[in-house]
Write an enzyme that holds these catalytic residues in place. Structure first.
Site: not given
Ligand code: CAP
Ligand code: MG
Length: 428
Positions: A181, A152, A270
């Site tokens: 994503e 990030k 994803h």
């Molecule tokens: C998490 C994440 C994932 C989400 C997807 C984001 O980042 O990379 O895409 O978890 O949701 O972009 O938020 P963090 P899910 O670890 O910084 O929260 O897992 O519910 O599909």
């Molecule tokens: Mg993500």
């Protein structure tokens, strides 16, 4: 205007054949429409019917009718003859059972909750090439949860910055480095240049650490380009690709799975976009259905939620994990049973606001056969990603040894600093 021909699509004595595809729907009928009529209308519109009787309807076509055969309060089971569908064509299946019906005025709310897939249909898709056993074999890690981190911020890093973050993450002990994503090939981070450098770095770190690593390059894009990107990953000795399975669509997923067969590439799916239609319990399509399709088409892992920043009810996360991992899912009053014989179990990925302070609870809930993805929970560590990755692994080690985090932190500074910043609370 009489509408009793919809009743031709309701038969509460019907017993589905073993080749029928059966859907469980939740229906909130519109005002003035009975549950029975609403069920008949849904069965009609999703199979051979329309809003009016027709001038001609040859008797043989009546055999293609969807039949609402069990109606209990707002829940209805509809059986469809397998001949309604083109085997091996998931877009067509969804255009039938998840198409026009959601827009019918006769229903105030309609949700496709669960599907029982006939064996013959499941077999018409490839299914997972590797699944949990194959991924674990690549890592030679069999007992603990696997770990992933998204560098990030989500977007904006250039290739050099990205590779630096990945080096810190992989050398800290994290298994996967994963694109976010919405990172594909923007003007600040070219896919091909980044993938080549990342896979070279991966090989270097594997040699230095003696640990297998994987890079989840997000190949999501127009289908022809997606195939080109998957081939590039394989040409650069990558073993797996990441794809946003819902935004590329089922056709994209099927194409990717076809090409990954010969390239011997695993697929990490994803689920971005799912909350647009899975979140409302009265309308849309459940995440359970999405997870079933991911396993049928052949993803090797799929996000199932967690206990962090995004809505994911605990019972749903557990149900999703069972559906993607078990051989036999017995189901319940709203979930149809499924026998996944011969279809490999795939990894449930838990993610979304995860950090070391909640890992033991997560492992207690989901067990060890999971992939734990922490982006902010690693990249936001007070001392940086290398410390963050170590803290995440330490929280997993503590859970595996049944030692409290508080106790374990006494001898592990990285974990102590993470707990100091985030505590043990789930973020919202
Ligand atoms: C998490 C994440 C994932 C989400 C997807 C984001 O980042 O990379 O895409 O978890 O949701 O972009 O938020 P963090 P899910 O670890 O910084 O929260 O897992 O519910 O599909
Ligand atoms: Mg993500």
């Amino acid at each position: 205007m009489s509408v009793d021909w919809y009743m031709e699509f309701v038969d509460q004595n019907y017993k589905p054949s073993k080749t029928d595809l059966v859907c469980m729907f939740r229906i909130d009928p519109a005002k003035g429409i009975s549950m029975k009529e609403a069920a008949g209308r849904v069965a009609s519109e999703s199979s051979v019917g329309t809003w009016t009787t027709l001038y001609r309807l040859p008797p043989r076509i009546k055999n293609l009718k969807g039949i609402a055969f069990e109606i209990k309060k707002n829940w209805v089971k509809i059986a469809y003859p397998i001949d309604d569908f083109e085997l091996g064509n998931m877009p067509q299946v969804f255009s039938s059972i998840a198409g026009n019906i959601f827009g019918m005025k006769a229903v105030k709310g309609l949700r496709l909750e669960s599907i029982h897939w006939p064996d013959k249909m499941i077999k018409s898709f490839r299914g997972p090439q590797f699944g949990i056993p194959g991924i674990r074999k690549k890592f030679k890690v069999y007992k603990r949860p696997l770990t992933a981190t998204v560098p990030k911020p989500k977007l904006g890093m250039n290739t050099k910055e990205y590779v630096k973050a990945a080096e810190e993450i992989w050398t800290s002990g994290i298994d996967f480095v994963k694109n976010d994503e919405n990172m594909t090939s923007q003007n600040f981070v070219n896919f091909y240049k980044t993938t080549e450098k990342m896979l070279k770095l991966k090989t270097k770190i594997e040699k230095e650490t003696g640990e297998a690593k994987m890079y989840l390059a997000n190949v999501s894009s127009e289908t022809m380009e997606m195939v080109k990107r998957a081939k590039f990953v394989a040409d650069n000795s990558g073993e797996i690709v990441m794809v946003d399975g819902l935004t590329v669509g089922w056709a994209g997923m099927q194409t990717l799975r076809e090409v990954c067969q010969d390239l011997k590439l695993a697929i990490y799916m994803h689920r971005a976009f799912h909350s647009a239609f899975t979140r409302n319990p009265h309308h849309g399509v459940s995440m359970l259905v999405i997870a079933e399709v991911a396993r049928i088409i052949g993803a090797d892992s799929i996000h199932v939620g967690g206990m962090g920043k995004l809505v994911s009810p605990e019972n749903e996360v557990l149900m999703l994990k069972e559906e993607v991992e078990k051989k036999f899912v017995k189901g319940n009053s709203h979930v149809l049973a499924e026998y996944w014989k011969g279809i490999k179990p795939i990894f449930a990925v838990t993610s979304g606001g995860l950090h070391p302070g909640i890992i033991p609870r997560l492992i207690k809930l989901l067990g060890r056969d999971i992939i734990i993805q922490a982006g902010g929970g690693v990249m936001g560590h007070p001392k940086g990603p290398f410390y963050g990755g170590k803290a995440l692994r330490q929280s997993i080690d503590a859970a595996m040894k049944n030692i409290s985090l508080k106790e374990y932190a006494k001898k592990h500074e990285e974990l102590a600093l993470a707990l100091k910043k985030w505590g043990m609370l789930t973020p919202i």
